[in-house]
Design a protein around this motif. Sequence first.
Motif, PDB file in Angstrom:
ATOM      1  N   ALA A  61      -2.126  -1.210  -2.303  1.00 29.66           N
ATOM      2  CA  ALA A  61      -1.234  -0.431  -1.440  1.00 29.66           C
ATOM      3  C   ALA A  61      -1.898  -0.109  -0.104  1.00 29.66           C
ATOM      4  O   ALA A  61      -1.238  -0.113   0.948  1.00 29.66           O
ATOM      5  N   ARG A  62      -3.192   0.134  -0.126  1.00 33.34           N
ATOM      6  CA  ARG A  62      -3.899   0.443   1.120  1.00 33.34           C
ATOM      7  C   ARG A  62      -3.927  -0.756   2.057  1.00 33.34           C
ATOM      8  O   ARG A  62      -3.685  -0.624   3.270  1.00 33.34           O
ATOM      9  N   PHE A  63      -4.206  -1.935   1.517  1.00 31.62           N
ATOM     10  CA  PHE A  63      -4.234  -3.138   2.361  1.00 31.62           C
ATOM     11  C   PHE A  63      -2.828  -3.528   2.814  1.00 31.62           C
ATOM     12  O   PHE A  63      -2.658  -4.073   3.911  1.00 31.62           O
ATOM     13  N   THR A  64      -1.840  -3.260   1.976  1.00 28.31           N
ATOM     14  CA  THR A  64      -0.456  -3.504   2.392  1.00 28.31           C
ATOM     15  C   THR A  64      -0.102  -2.639   3.587  1.00 28.31           C
ATOM     16  O   THR A  64       0.571  -3.092   4.538  1.00 28.31           O
ATOM     17  N   GLN A  65      -0.556  -1.398   3.589  1.00 33.69           N
ATOM     18  CA  GLN A  65      -0.282  -0.501   4.712  1.00 33.69           C
ATOM     19  C   GLN A  65      -0.998  -0.984   5.976  1.00 33.69           C
ATOM     20  O   GLN A  65      -0.440  -0.934   7.076  1.00 33.69           O
ATOM     21  N   LEU A  66      -2.235  -1.444   5.818  1.00 32.27           N
ATOM     22  CA  LEU A  66      -2.973  -1.944   6.985  1.00 32.27           C
ATOM     23  C   LEU A  66      -2.276  -3.159   7.594  1.00 32.27           C
ATOM     24  O   LEU A  66      -2.223  -3.308   8.821  1.00 32.27           O
ATOM     25  N   ALA A  67      -1.741  -4.019   6.727  1.00 26.53           N
ATOM     26  CA  ALA A  67      -1.014  -5.194   7.231  1.00 26.53           C
ATOM     27  C   ALA A  67       0.275  -4.776   7.930  1.00 26.53           C
ATOM     28  O   ALA A  67       0.621  -5.303   9.005  1.00 26.53           O
ATOM     29  N   ALA A  68       0.993  -3.816   7.352  1.00 23.09           N
ATOM     30  CA  ALA A  68       2.255  -3.371   7.950  1.00 23.09           C
ATOM     31  C   ALA A  68       2.022  -2.668   9.283  1.00 23.09           C
ATOM     32  O   ALA A  68       2.887  -2.710  10.170  1.00 23.09           O
ATOM     33  N   ALA A  69       0.866  -2.040   9.448  1.00 28.29           N
ATOM     34  CA  ALA A  69       0.578  -1.338  10.694  1.00 28.29           C
ATOM     35  C   ALA A  69       0.500  -2.290  11.882  1.00 28.29           C
ATOM     36  O   ALA A  69       0.668  -1.876  13.037  1.00 28.29           O
ATOM     37  N   GLU A  70       0.257  -3.577  11.615  1.00 25.50           N
ATOM     38  CA  GLU A  70       0.155  -4.543  12.705  1.00 25.50           C
ATOM     39  C   GLU A  70       1.512  -4.974  13.242  1.00 25.50           C
ATOM     40  O   GLU A  70       1.581  -5.663  14.261  1.00 25.50           O
ATOM     41  N   SER A  71       2.589  -4.587  12.568  1.00 23.90           N
ATOM     42  CA  SER A  71       3.913  -4.993  13.047  1.00 23.90           C
ATOM     43  C   SER A  71       4.262  -4.317  14.372  1.00 23.90           C
ATOM     44  O   SER A  71       4.996  -4.892  15.196  1.00 23.90           O
ATOM     45  N   GLU A  72       3.751  -3.119  14.608  1.00 22.42           N
ATOM     46  CA  GLU A  72       4.067  -2.428  15.856  1.00 22.42           C
ATOM     47  C   GLU A  72       3.440  -3.105  17.073  1.00 22.42           C
ATOM     48  O   GLU A  72       4.148  -3.378  18.059  1.00 22.42           O
ATOM     49  N   PRO A  73       2.124  -3.384  17.088  1.00 26.32           N
ATOM     50  CA  PRO A  73       1.586  -4.101  18.267  1.00 26.32           C
ATOM     51  C   PRO A  73       2.181  -5.493  18.440  1.00 26.32           C
ATOM     52  O   PRO A  73       2.306  -5.981  19.568  1.00 26.32           O
ATOM     53  N   GLN A  74       2.573  -6.146  17.349  1.00 31.23           N
ATOM     54  CA  GLN A  74       3.196  -7.459  17.477  1.00 31.23           C
ATOM     55  C   GLN A  74       4.567  -7.349  18.137  1.00 31.23           C
ATOM     56  O   GLN A  74       4.930  -8.186  18.979  1.00 31.23           O
ATOM     57  N   ALA A  75       5.337  -6.315  17.765  1.00 32.18           N
ATOM     58  CA  ALA A  75       6.647  -6.129  18.389  1.00 32.18           C
ATOM     59  C   ALA A  75       6.510  -5.713  19.848  1.00 32.18           C
ATOM     60  O   ALA A  75       7.303  -6.117  20.701  1.00 32.18           O
ATOM     61  N   ARG A  76       5.501  -4.915  20.142  1.00 30.11           N
ATOM     62  CA  ARG A  76       5.295  -4.483  21.533  1.00 30.11           C
ATOM     63  C   ARG A  76       4.866  -5.651  22.416  1.00 30.11           C
ATOM     64  O   ARG A  76       5.146  -5.682  23.614  1.00 30.11           O
ATOM     65  N   ALA A  77       4.190  -6.616  21.824  1.00 29.14           N
ATOM     66  CA  ALA A  77       3.722  -7.768  22.604  1.00 29.14           C
ATOM     67  C   ALA A  77       4.883  -8.549  23.198  1.00 29.14           C
ATOM     68  O   ALA A  77       4.741  -9.193  24.253  1.00 29.14           O
ATOM     69  N   ASN A  78       6.052  -8.529  22.534  1.00 25.31           N
ATOM     70  CA  ASN A  78       7.210  -9.249  23.072  1.00 25.31           C
ATOM     71  C   ASN A  78       7.708  -8.662  24.378  1.00 25.31           C
ATOM     72  O   ASN A  78       8.401  -9.337  25.150  1.00 25.31           O
ATOM     73  N   LEU A  79       7.383  -7.391  24.640  1.00 30.72           N
ATOM     74  CA  LEU A  79       7.829  -6.721  25.868  1.00 30.72           C
ATOM     75  C   LEU A  79       6.818  -6.836  26.998  1.00 30.72           C
ATOM     76  O   LEU A  79       7.095  -6.387  28.116  1.00 30.72           O
ATOM     77  N   LEU A  80       5.676  -7.412  26.730  1.00 27.11           N
ATOM     78  CA  LEU A  80       4.617  -7.531  27.727  1.00 27.11           C
ATOM     79  C   LEU A  80       4.590  -8.944  28.302  1.00 27.11           C
ATOM     80  O   LEU A  80       5.118  -9.883  27.709  1.00 27.11           O
ATOM     81  N   PRO A  81       3.979  -9.127  29.499  1.00 27.04           N
ATOM     82  CA  PRO A  81       3.890 -10.461  30.096  1.00 27.04           C
ATOM     83  C   PRO A  81       3.183 -11.444  29.169  1.00 27.04           C
ATOM     84  O   PRO A  81       2.256 -11.078  28.442  1.00 27.04           O
ATOM     85  N   SER A 128      13.483  -4.399  17.949  1.00 28.93           N
ATOM     86  CA  SER A 128      12.401  -4.814  17.057  1.00 28.93           C
ATOM     87  C   SER A 128      11.228  -3.851  17.116  1.00 28.93           C
ATOM     88  O   SER A 128      10.571  -3.595  16.101  1.00 28.93           O
ATOM     89  N   LEU A 129      10.953  -3.306  18.313  1.00 32.43           N
ATOM     90  CA  LEU A 129       9.867  -2.337  18.429  1.00 32.43           C
ATOM     91  C   LEU A 129      10.179  -1.066  17.647  1.00 32.43           C
ATOM     92  O   LEU A 129       9.315  -0.526  16.950  1.00 32.43           O
ATOM     93  N   THR A 130      11.419  -0.602  17.740  1.00 30.52           N
ATOM     94  CA  THR A 130      11.809   0.574  16.960  1.00 30.52           C
ATOM     95  C   THR A 130      11.710   0.292  15.464  1.00 30.52           C
ATOM     96  O   THR A 130      11.236   1.129  14.688  1.00 30.52           O
ATOM     97  N   GLN A 131      12.143  -0.881  15.057  1.00 28.40           N
ATOM     98  CA  GLN A 131      12.040  -1.255  13.642  1.00 28.40           C
ATOM     99  C   GLN A 131      10.579  -1.318  13.200  1.00 28.40           C
ATOM    100  O   GLN A 131      10.248  -0.914  12.078  1.00 28.40           O
TER     101      GLN A 131
END
Length: 460
Positions: A61-81, A128-131
């Motif tokens: 469960a701890r590693f699953t949370q660490l993996a899920a935490a990366e979804s936010e920077p990945q979604a934010r990357a779509n809004l950056l150059p 996607s960023l909100t999600q």
Amino acid sequence: MKPMPMIHVPMPVPRQAARHVGAGAACLAFALASAPALAAGTDLLSLTRDALQNDPTFASARFTQLAAAESEPQARANLLPNLSVGVSENANRLDYRSVNFNVQETFNAWGPTLNLTVPVYNAQYWDSLTQAKLTVAQSEAQLAQARSDLLVRVAQAYFDVLASQDALAALRENKKAVSEQLAQAKREFEVGTKTIVDTHEAKARYDQIDAQEQVARGDLAIKQSALRAIIGHDAGEISSLRDPITLAPPQPNDIDSWARSAESSNFSVLASRSADQIAHYEVKRARDAYLPTVNITGSIGYQRSDHGNVYLNGSDSQTNSQLGLTVTVPVFTGGATQSRVREAHAREDKADQDLEFARRTAAQSARQAYTGVDYGLAQVQALESAEVSAKTQVDSTRLGYQVGMRTNLDILNANTQLFNTQRDLKKARYDFLVNGLKLKAAAGSLADEDVATVNALLQR
């Protein structure tokens, strides 16, 4: 009885729950008011710490949370150059024909290209960023639930071992008492004061307890193995519960208050609520596919060829650059966009039902645990009275046997009843404490301090 005032259990924040799962929660309401600190040894608190380090379910469960935490920077990357570099080398064939001039030749051209894309407007990227933020919150709530479950699992396994040890100890004490009674029956038969029936009754009871002891030994081995599977090593000799201890009902002493807290603060409910919001934004993201997208695009490239001029021999180079604004308007997608909207609506309805199910399940768990605590306390009190009565009965039966008013079988039954009552009393106390932890876990307020409070009830 006047009802106790309701104590509000605040709704935990998932992000804080992931970092300090349950930190700052109040100690168990039903534990001993002033319990002394436990000396160093194999106790519930130390085994809980080992489980937090070694339990594979919680680690997953701890590693699953660490993996899920990366979804936010990945979604934010779509809004950056977005900047990329490419290098290419091509073989070109030139076949030029005119009235006065014909050229046929093959030449190579190579060079790097730098491409730039800057999103200006894309509604789906913001959805996607909100999600992604909600996904992180959901994973943190799930991690908090896994940690809460682990605390309960360790306590349950710990007291299961103690209960098995108590059952085995009760059988051994009973076996010892029956052995003494058997020896006495033999002596009395030899001197002619008693019949052979007393000896046969004691021998039959002894053999029966001996068989029960083997079963109890196997059950203890199973319970110890279950605890070892959680903590990752043999627990060794564990501390037992002090006797006597003072227990009190949970606060607030109201089953509906705990059910309401569970419906709003249970970690599984929080995770389902995040999933429901994710499904809501998925509907919005599907609808936003109808909207246009705007991007700034630019590129600069350098190319060198070994024969870039059709009139002159030699090599040349050129640099091309462009900067523009690209607007893309979806016109027709073959019905795919409409289908995705319908799919998102169906998943949103499913998420609504999952949330309702999580709320009902949490409330039911809280009610079940509260009932276990409430009736468990009554059972403990009843067994405490039964223990006193059983001790009195043993003394009275022995005295009656000496004066000829009771038989050897009466003594055997009285001893068995006493040992079984003492065993059941200890088991009822264990169940009471575990149900108290389950009650707080269902309400989303179980903390390390609660485990420490139960740990303080163990012997030094």
